[in-house]
Scaffold this motif. Structure first.
Motif, PDB file in Angstrom:
ATOM      1  N   ALA A   1       7.507  10.916  -0.567  1.00  0.00           N
ATOM      2  CA  ALA A   1       7.177   9.864  -0.713  1.00  0.00           C
ATOM      3  C   ALA A   1       7.219   9.627   1.694  1.00  0.00           C
ATOM      4  O   ALA A   1       6.209   8.498   1.897  1.00  0.00           O
ATOM      5  N   SER A   2       8.936  10.177   1.564  1.00  0.00           N
ATOM      6  CA  SER A   2       8.390   9.971   2.771  1.00  0.00           C
ATOM      7  C   SER A   2       8.283  10.905   4.138  1.00  0.00           C
ATOM      8  O   SER A   2       7.825  10.044   5.089  1.00  0.00           O
ATOM      9  N   VAL A   3       7.284  11.502   2.856  1.00  0.00           N
ATOM     10  CA  VAL A   3       6.264  12.476   3.908  1.00  0.00           C
ATOM     11  C   VAL A   3       4.990  11.468   4.577  1.00  0.00           C
ATOM     12  O   VAL A   3       3.617  11.426   3.508  1.00  0.00           O
ATOM     13  N   ALA A   4       4.477  10.924   5.681  1.00  0.00           N
ATOM     14  CA  ALA A   4       3.599  10.045   6.072  1.00  0.00           C
ATOM     15  C   ALA A   4       1.950  11.029   6.460  1.00  0.00           C
ATOM     16  O   ALA A   4       2.281  12.417   6.365  1.00  0.00           O
ATOM     17  N   CYS A   5       1.421  10.748   6.374  1.00  0.00           N
ATOM     18  CA  CYS A   5       0.290  11.059   7.141  1.00  0.00           C
ATOM     19  C   CYS A   5      -0.847  10.043   7.598  1.00  0.00           C
ATOM     20  O   CYS A   5      -0.728   8.586   6.807  1.00  0.00           O
ATOM     21  N   ASP A   6      -1.335  10.797   8.885  1.00  0.00           N
ATOM     22  CA  ASP A   6      -2.319  10.114   9.518  1.00  0.00           C
ATOM     23  C   ASP A   6      -3.648   9.153   9.246  1.00  0.00           C
ATOM     24  O   ASP A   6      -4.236   7.719   8.867  1.00  0.00           O
ATOM     25  N   TRP A   7      -3.930   9.824   8.383  1.00  0.00           N
ATOM     26  CA  TRP A   7      -4.950   9.076   7.462  1.00  0.00           C
ATOM     27  C   TRP A   7      -5.174   8.281   5.891  1.00  0.00           C
ATOM     28  O   TRP A   7      -5.260   6.893   6.332  1.00  0.00           O
ATOM     29  N   ARG A   8      -4.069   8.378   5.853  1.00  0.00           N
ATOM     30  CA  ARG A   8      -3.420   7.475   4.381  1.00  0.00           C
ATOM     31  C   ARG A   8      -2.817   6.208   5.297  1.00  0.00           C
ATOM     32  O   ARG A   8      -3.272   4.674   4.487  1.00  0.00           O
ATOM     33  N   ARG A   9      -1.863   6.308   6.228  1.00  0.00           N
ATOM     34  CA  ARG A   9      -1.709   4.823   7.182  1.00  0.00           C
ATOM     35  C   ARG A   9      -3.199   4.471   7.986  1.00  0.00           C
ATOM     36  O   ARG A   9      -2.832   3.205   7.793  1.00  0.00           O
ATOM     37  N   PHE A  10      -4.052   5.238   8.553  1.00  0.00           N
ATOM     38  CA  PHE A  10      -4.890   4.489   8.484  1.00  0.00           C
ATOM     39  C   PHE A  10      -6.338   3.655   7.910  1.00  0.00           C
ATOM     40  O   PHE A  10      -6.477   2.350   7.826  1.00  0.00           O
ATOM     41  N   LYS A  11      -6.261   4.246   6.385  1.00  0.00           N
ATOM     42  CA  LYS A  11      -7.068   3.390   5.312  1.00  0.00           C
ATOM     43  C   LYS A  11      -5.716   2.612   5.266  1.00  0.00           C
ATOM     44  O   LYS A  11      -6.693   0.876   4.856  1.00  0.00           O
TER      45      LYS A  11
END
Length: 225
Positions: free
Chosen positions: A136-146
């Motif tokens: 869960a600690s690995v982030a993705c900019d698209w998920r954050r954008f949404k």
């Protein structure tokens, strides 16, 4: 708001309300004179697709396979829980690829991303019946954008800051600069992302004009274009 930003979005899984900040930098605290030094904390790896595709904060040895492992990381970030056959079909379409090849690539990716401060792999090992997912600690900019876009759209004029935060994640056209031989699985996602970015840029520019900030409105519209 566009359907791409609703709870029914087909890409990935729903994020919790509180998300890890995207792209934090490793930090260290300057100790007081005579105090022991505090060791720097390495940030978790992050996958960015809203622009040229890249992986941040992965400190393992990647060798000459950076391009193929970056594609694999992007696929897993956007399709958490993917079954073994789904990974094989997406990354090696139309090719006879055995389990050994896939497992070898997964092992390389696991070594590249490394372990968290507790010693756990950022890409956990799985059984044959389980799907692949990053920690869960690995982030993705698209998920954050949404997540930012959904909340910003719902908040009306009070959501300007969240919409601005979403657009700040956009570094260029999604999946820019990738090899034409790669990322065939991402073509429909790319179009979804572009539509969502344009929707957010339009909504933000309208709200900024209503707030009598034409300069920021023009910046938002320019990014949408």
């Amino acid at each position: 708001p566009t359907q791409l930003l609703t709870e029914a979005s087909p890409v990935g899984t729903e994020l919790p309300t509180q998300l890890p900040t995207l792209a934090p930098e490793p930090w260290s605290q300057t100790p007081a004179q005579g105090a022991p030094a505090v060791p720097a904390v390495q940030a978790a790896p992050q996958i960015c697709v809203l622009g040229p595709v890249l992986v941040k904060n992965a400190i393992g040895d990647v060798g000459e396979r950076r391009a193929s492992l970056t594609e694999l990381a992007a696929f897993l970030a956007l399709h958490p829980g993917s079954a073994h056959h789904s990974v094989t079909g997406a990354l090696w379409p139309g090719r006879r690829t055995d389990a050994q090849t896939r497992n070898s690539q997964m092992s390389r990716l696991r070594r590249w991303f490394g372990r968290d401060p507790d010693g756990n792999f950022y890409l956990p090992m799985v059984n044959e019946s389980d799907g692949y997912s990053f920690a869960a600690s690995v982030a993705c900019d698209w998920r954050r954008f949404k997540s930012l876009a959904r909340r910003g759209m719902a908040a009306g004029q009070d959501g300007i800051g969240q919409l601005q935060g979403a657009l700040e994640l956009v570094r260029g056209q999604p999946f820019a600069g990738v090899s034409p031989r790669r990322y065939a699985w991402a073509e429909h996602l790319k179009q979804d992302m572009i539509s969502a970015i344009v929707d957010v840029a339009h909504a933000l520019s309208v709200r900024l004009l209503e707030a009598r900030d034409p300069y920021s409105a023009r910046r938002a519209a320019t990014k949408g274009l």
